[in-house]
Design a protein around this motif. Structure first.
Motif, short mmCIF file in Angstrom:
data_model
loop_
_atom_site.label_atom_id
_atom_site.label_comp_id
_atom_site.label_asym_id
_atom_site.label_seq_id
_atom_site.Cartn_x
_atom_site.Cartn_y
_atom_site.Cartn_z
N LEU A 3 -1.47 12.55 0.96
CA LEU A 3 -1.11 13.44 2.07
C LEU A 3 -2.35 13.89 2.82
O LEU A 3 -2.36 13.97 4.06
CB LEU A 3 -0.35 14.66 1.54
CG LEU A 3 1.17 14.58 1.44
CD1 LEU A 3 1.72 15.86 0.84
CD2 LEU A 3 1.80 14.31 2.81
N ILE A 4 -3.40 14.20 2.07
CA ILE A 4 -4.64 14.68 2.68
C ILE A 4 -5.36 13.56 3.42
O ILE A 4 -5.87 13.76 4.53
CB ILE A 4 -5.56 15.29 1.60
CG1 ILE A 4 -4.88 16.51 0.96
CG2 ILE A 4 -6.92 15.69 2.20
CD1 ILE A 4 -5.62 17.05 -0.25
N ARG A 5 -5.36 12.38 2.81
CA ARG A 5 -6.03 11.22 3.41
C ARG A 5 -5.04 10.06 3.51
O ARG A 5 -5.01 9.19 2.63
CB ARG A 5 -7.25 10.82 2.58
CG ARG A 5 -8.39 11.83 2.64
CD ARG A 5 -9.60 11.35 1.86
NE ARG A 5 -9.33 11.38 0.42
CZ ARG A 5 -9.50 12.46 -0.34
NH1 ARG A 5 -9.92 13.59 0.19
NH2 ARG A 5 -9.24 12.42 -1.64
N PRO A 6 -4.21 10.05 4.55
CA PRO A 6 -3.19 8.99 4.70
C PRO A 6 -3.84 7.61 4.81
O PRO A 6 -4.91 7.45 5.39
CB PRO A 6 -2.48 9.36 6.00
CG PRO A 6 -2.81 10.78 6.25
CD PRO A 6 -4.17 11.00 5.66
N THR A 7 -3.17 6.62 4.22
CA THR A 7 -3.63 5.24 4.33
C THR A 7 -2.49 4.39 4.88
O THR A 7 -1.31 4.73 4.71
CB THR A 7 -4.06 4.69 2.96
OG1 THR A 7 -2.96 4.82 2.04
CG2 THR A 7 -5.25 5.45 2.42
N PRO A 8 -2.81 3.29 5.55
CA PRO A 8 -1.76 2.46 6.16
C PRO A 8 -0.79 1.90 5.12
O PRO A 8 -1.19 1.54 4.01
CB PRO A 8 -2.55 1.34 6.84
CG PRO A 8 -3.93 1.88 7.01
CD PRO A 8 -4.16 2.79 5.84
N VAL A 9 0.47 1.83 5.48
CA VAL A 9 1.51 1.25 4.63
C VAL A 9 2.20 0.14 5.41
O VAL A 9 2.61 0.34 6.56
CB VAL A 9 2.55 2.31 4.20
CG1 VAL A 9 3.64 1.66 3.36
CG2 VAL A 9 1.88 3.44 3.44
N ILE A 10 2.30 -1.04 4.79
CA ILE A 10 2.95 -2.18 5.44
C ILE A 10 4.34 -2.35 4.82
O ILE A 10 4.47 -2.65 3.63
CB ILE A 10 2.13 -3.47 5.24
CG1 ILE A 10 0.70 -3.27 5.75
CG2 ILE A 10 2.81 -4.64 5.93
CD1 ILE A 10 -0.22 -4.42 5.38
N VAL A 11 5.36 -2.14 5.61
CA VAL A 11 6.73 -2.24 5.11
C VAL A 11 7.28 -3.64 5.41
O VAL A 11 7.15 -4.13 6.53
CB VAL A 11 7.63 -1.17 5.76
CG1 VAL A 11 9.05 -1.27 5.21
CG2 VAL A 11 7.06 0.21 5.53
N GLY A 55 0.79 -1.23 0.00
CA GLY A 55 0.00 0.00 0.00
C GLY A 55 0.82 1.27 0.00
O GLY A 55 0.39 2.30 0.55
N SER A 56 2.01 1.25 -0.62
CA SER A 56 2.91 2.41 -0.62
C SER A 56 2.79 3.19 -1.92
O SER A 56 3.13 2.68 -2.99
CB SER A 56 4.36 1.96 -0.41
OG SER A 56 5.25 3.03 -0.65
N ILE A 57 2.32 4.45 -1.83
CA ILE A 57 2.22 5.29 -3.02
C ILE A 57 3.61 5.64 -3.54
O ILE A 57 3.83 5.79 -4.75
CB ILE A 57 1.42 6.58 -2.71
CG1 ILE A 57 1.23 7.42 -3.97
CG2 ILE A 57 2.11 7.41 -1.63
CD1 ILE A 57 0.40 6.77 -5.02
#
Length: 316
Positions: free
Chosen positions: A134-142, A64-66
């Protein structure tokens, strides 16, 4: 003409490939040899970028990383750029024809401009998605796969940059040197994405989107830089003072020439159109003045490979 080699490992690697895939590889003024250099760099870049694009896209979607997805499409643009390099050299090697008496060498710069436009479009699209994130952050799994791919990107991009620089310098090809800059900026962009993912691990989720915007900055700067150089070439950038002085010295070395001025060089890649005015004794006959001009043209053409020379005669 002997090619330029600096003795580095990259240069030796390129020489190894050139000896096996490019006949007469040291004849760098040949259009077909120049094209083969471009094909080699383009194929190496395309193979590498396909691998990186697929890896980054799959991992970017999974975690989920932009920023990672932005990097994937950055790699996709590099695939297009590599293909443009190949097409550009293929067209540029075509021989002169009645409509293009100086050949098609400038197509390399046209191909470079197309690559720049693609980069701008890509940068705008990624910037839009990053601002939304940036406006609506979403979770990122690293995970370890994301980190590994980014580290591999840094290493591979630096390697490709050095390959392109060496090949570009050997044949004095603007498009290859421009591509090397693109590769090096890609390496820096991957480092920024890596920093962004580390920030996510530490709890700063917006760093992922900020890293993506930083990648956009690199993309747009690359587009500007290569477009500027290509445009200057297409618009007829003036020759350097060294070239002008060389032509003047050659002309004045011919017996009977008392001066040389109004020196112009039109660059068409492997071919150049040189015009100049030479001054001779006003008491000479037309035939004698013509013979002197012919000798000036011959000597300049012998010194500057691929040059077509036109010397105009005037009284001193």
């Amino acid at each position: 003409m002997k090619i330029r080699r600096d003795g580095s490992r990259i240069s030796k690697f390129n020489t190894f490939l050139l000896k096996r895939f490019v006949p007469d590889y040291e004849n760098v003024k040949s259009d077909s040899v120049r094209a083969a250099y471009g094909y080699l760099e383009g194929v190496l870049g395309t193979i590498s970028e396909v691998f990186l694009f697929v890896s980054k896209l799959i991992i970017g979607i999974f975690i989920g990383s932009i920023a990672m997805i932005a990097e994937a499409f950055h790699s996709l643009s590099d695939i297009v750029s590599s293909l443009i390099v190949i097409i550009g050299f293929r067209v540029a090697k075509q021989p002169p024809d009645p409509e293009h008496p100086f050949g098609h060498g400038r197509f390399e710069s046209i191909a470079t401009l197309v690559s720049a436009v693609i980069l701008v479009i890509l940068g705008i699209e990624i910037a839009r998605d990053s601002i939304e994130r940036l406006i609506r952050p979403t979770p990122v799994i690293v995970n370890i796969f994301a980190i590994t791919v980014l580290i591999l990107t840094v290493i591979l991009k630096e390697f490709l940059a050095r390959v392109a620089i060496d090949l570009g310098r050997r044949i004095e090809a603007q498009i290859l040197v421009a591509d090397s800059l693109n590769q090096r900026i890609d390496s820096l962009a991957a480092i920024i994405v890596l920093v962004g993912l580390i920030g996510v691990v530490l709890g700063a989720n917006r760093l992922d989107a900020l890293a993506a915007l930083a990648v956009v900055g690199f993309i747009l700067y690359t587009a500007y830089d290569i477009a500027r150089d290509a445009s200057n070439f297409l618009l007829g950038r003036a020759p350097g003072e060294d070239m002008v002085e060389l032509i003047r010295l050659i002309a004045r070395s011919v017996k009977g020439v008392k001066g040389a001025h109004a020196i112009f060089v039109h660059d068409y890649g492997t071919r150049k159109a040189v015009t100049l005015h030479i001054l001779v004794d006003k008491n000479l006959s037309v035939e004698e003045g013509h013979d002197i001009a012919t000798e000036v043209e011959r000597k300049i053409a012998e010194t500057i490979t691929g040059a077509t020379v036109d010397a105009h005669v005037g009284p001193a």
